[in-house]
Design a protein around this motif. Structure first.
Motif, mmCIF file in Angstrom:
data_model
loop_
_atom_site.group_PDB
_atom_site.id
_atom_site.type_symbol
_atom_site.label_atom_id
_atom_site.label_comp_id
_atom_site.label_asym_id
_atom_site.label_seq_id
_atom_site.Cartn_x
_atom_site.Cartn_y
_atom_site.Cartn_z
ATOM 1 N N LEU A 43 25.834 17.711 38.409
ATOM 2 C CA LEU A 43 26.708 17.891 39.393
ATOM 3 C C LEU A 43 26.795 19.564 39.366
ATOM 4 O O LEU A 43 27.154 20.239 38.519
ATOM 5 C CB LEU A 43 28.145 17.555 38.970
ATOM 6 N N VAL A 44 27.097 19.925 40.776
ATOM 7 C CA VAL A 44 27.050 21.358 41.088
ATOM 8 C C VAL A 44 28.496 21.536 41.671
ATOM 9 O O VAL A 44 28.972 20.725 42.588
ATOM 10 C CB VAL A 44 26.299 21.868 41.968
ATOM 11 N N VAL A 45 29.396 22.481 41.195
ATOM 12 C CA VAL A 45 30.811 22.699 41.749
ATOM 13 C C VAL A 45 30.839 24.127 42.227
ATOM 14 O O VAL A 45 30.700 25.216 41.379
ATOM 15 C CB VAL A 45 31.675 22.292 40.627
ATOM 16 N N ILE A 46 30.796 24.226 43.542
ATOM 17 C CA ILE A 46 31.277 25.610 43.857
ATOM 18 C C ILE A 46 32.893 25.880 44.004
ATOM 19 O O ILE A 46 33.378 25.210 44.781
ATOM 20 C CB ILE A 46 30.585 25.980 45.279
ATOM 21 N N VAL A 47 33.338 26.753 43.399
ATOM 22 C CA VAL A 47 34.597 27.145 43.571
ATOM 23 C C VAL A 47 34.907 28.428 44.411
ATOM 24 O O VAL A 47 34.424 29.471 44.059
ATOM 25 C CB VAL A 47 35.516 27.515 42.245
ATOM 26 N N ASP A 48 35.597 28.220 45.668
ATOM 27 C CA ASP A 48 35.926 29.385 46.546
ATOM 28 C C ASP A 48 37.188 29.948 45.650
ATOM 29 O O ASP A 48 38.285 29.455 45.834
ATOM 30 C CB ASP A 48 35.902 29.129 48.015
ATOM 31 N N ALA A 56 34.114 30.742 52.614
ATOM 32 C CA ALA A 56 34.198 29.215 52.250
ATOM 33 C C ALA A 56 33.888 28.295 53.563
ATOM 34 O O ALA A 56 33.274 27.241 53.195
ATOM 35 C CB ALA A 56 35.919 29.036 51.540
ATOM 36 N N GLU A 57 34.174 28.589 54.568
ATOM 37 C CA GLU A 57 33.666 27.913 55.640
ATOM 38 C C GLU A 57 32.281 27.851 55.816
ATOM 39 O O GLU A 57 31.677 26.837 56.335
ATOM 40 C CB GLU A 57 34.583 28.409 56.946
ATOM 41 N N GLU A 58 31.572 29.093 55.810
ATOM 42 C CA GLU A 58 30.151 28.923 55.756
ATOM 43 C C GLU A 58 29.578 27.987 54.870
ATOM 44 O O GLU A 58 28.512 27.477 55.157
ATOM 45 C CB GLU A 58 29.709 30.593 55.342
ATOM 46 N N ILE A 59 30.042 28.108 53.659
ATOM 47 C CA ILE A 59 29.412 27.106 52.375
ATOM 48 C C ILE A 59 29.745 25.846 52.933
ATOM 49 O O ILE A 59 28.853 24.841 52.909
ATOM 50 C CB ILE A 59 30.113 27.516 51.090
ATOM 51 N N ALA A 60 30.871 25.375 53.518
ATOM 52 C CA ALA A 60 31.287 24.121 53.939
ATOM 53 C C ALA A 60 30.300 23.787 55.005
ATOM 54 O O ALA A 60 29.888 22.610 55.140
ATOM 55 C CB ALA A 60 32.796 24.015 54.432
ATOM 56 N N ARG A 61 30.098 24.658 55.855
ATOM 57 C CA ARG A 61 29.027 24.201 56.810
ATOM 58 C C ARG A 61 27.628 23.999 56.370
ATOM 59 O O ARG A 61 26.969 23.037 56.857
ATOM 60 C CB ARG A 61 28.877 25.340 57.942
ATOM 61 N N LEU A 63 27.165 22.898 53.444
ATOM 62 C CA LEU A 63 27.049 21.523 52.931
ATOM 63 C C LEU A 63 27.002 20.358 53.910
ATOM 64 O O LEU A 63 26.341 19.323 53.811
ATOM 65 C CB LEU A 63 28.228 21.355 51.902
ATOM 66 N N GLU A 64 27.629 20.486 55.152
ATOM 67 C CA GLU A 64 27.586 19.495 55.863
ATOM 68 C C GLU A 64 26.197 19.349 56.589
ATOM 69 O O GLU A 64 25.830 17.879 56.803
ATOM 70 C CB GLU A 64 28.636 19.852 57.239
ATOM 71 N N ILE A 72 27.048 17.863 44.792
ATOM 72 C CA ILE A 72 27.566 19.183 44.947
ATOM 73 C C ILE A 72 28.925 18.944 45.539
ATOM 74 O O ILE A 72 29.246 18.101 46.422
ATOM 75 C CB ILE A 72 26.855 20.177 45.801
ATOM 76 N N ARG A 73 29.946 19.921 45.077
ATOM 77 C CA ARG A 73 31.373 19.690 45.569
ATOM 78 C C ARG A 73 31.912 21.074 45.875
ATOM 79 O O ARG A 73 31.371 22.096 45.043
ATOM 80 C CB ARG A 73 32.441 19.028 44.514
ATOM 81 N N LEU A 74 32.569 21.234 46.657
ATOM 82 C CA LEU A 74 33.299 22.525 47.005
ATOM 83 C C LEU A 74 34.761 22.527 46.701
ATOM 84 O O LEU A 74 35.456 21.491 47.432
ATOM 85 C CB LEU A 74 32.981 22.980 48.494
ATOM 86 N N VAL A 75 35.345 23.357 45.945
ATOM 87 C CA VAL A 75 36.718 23.486 45.435
ATOM 88 C C VAL A 75 37.340 24.708 46.037
ATOM 89 O O VAL A 75 36.706 25.748 45.899
ATOM 90 C CB VAL A 75 36.816 23.499 43.899
ATOM 91 N N LEU A 76 38.265 24.541 46.891
ATOM 92 C CA LEU A 76 39.177 25.513 47.393
ATOM 93 C C LEU A 76 40.200 26.233 46.844
ATOM 94 O O LEU A 76 41.169 25.184 46.509
ATOM 95 C CB LEU A 76 39.289 25.200 48.834
#
Length: 142
Positions: A43-48, A56-61, A63-64, A72-76
């Protein structure tokens, strides 16, 4: 011997602080390595770390567009808790046998994940395993 009580063999924590492009490249290298090692559940966890610059929005886009089936998950983060605080959030995201904190500018060489997991399993009394770090030109960092 594998630990059957945890969800993942390895959880990779990547901290983003205003480095979206580097963070995405790092995550891609991890995901590619995991894809080539189906016997390892990762599992990859990216923490912004509260970048506030749109990364953070660029990474979220990214991921979409990458698809919803990636591990993979994005943690804000609500605050910028620094390198160690950010990795603490990443590590707390889920249970794993091993945890790999990465800088956002790291790019894994092929076969890294299986090699480090197999090394860790072969040396269960070790609390920390550090890999060799290479420069972009292939030279080894001292």
């Amino acid at each position: 011997m594998e630990n059957t009580l945890v969800k993942y063999d390895v959880l990779v924590s990547i901290i983003n602080f205003r480095t979206a492009g580097l963070t995405i490249a790092c995550a891609k290298s991890v995901l590619t390595d995991l894809e080539k090692a189906p016997h390892i559940k990762g599992l990859v966890v990216i923490v912004d770390n509260r970048s506030g610059d749109g990364s953070a929005e660029e990474i979220a886009r990214w991921l979409e567009t990458a698809g919803g089936n990636l591990p993979i998950r994005l943690v804000l983060s609500e605050t910028n808790s620094g390198f160690s605080g950010g990795h603490n959030q990443g590590i707390a995201a889920d249970e794993a046998e091993f945890y790999l904190p990465l800088n956002s500018d790291a790019v894994l060489t092929p076969g890294f994940i299986p090699a480090i997991v197999e090394t860790a399993r072969a040396h269960p009394r070790c609390g920390l395993i550090a890999p060799q770090i290479d420069y972009d030109d292939g030279g080894t960092q001292d």
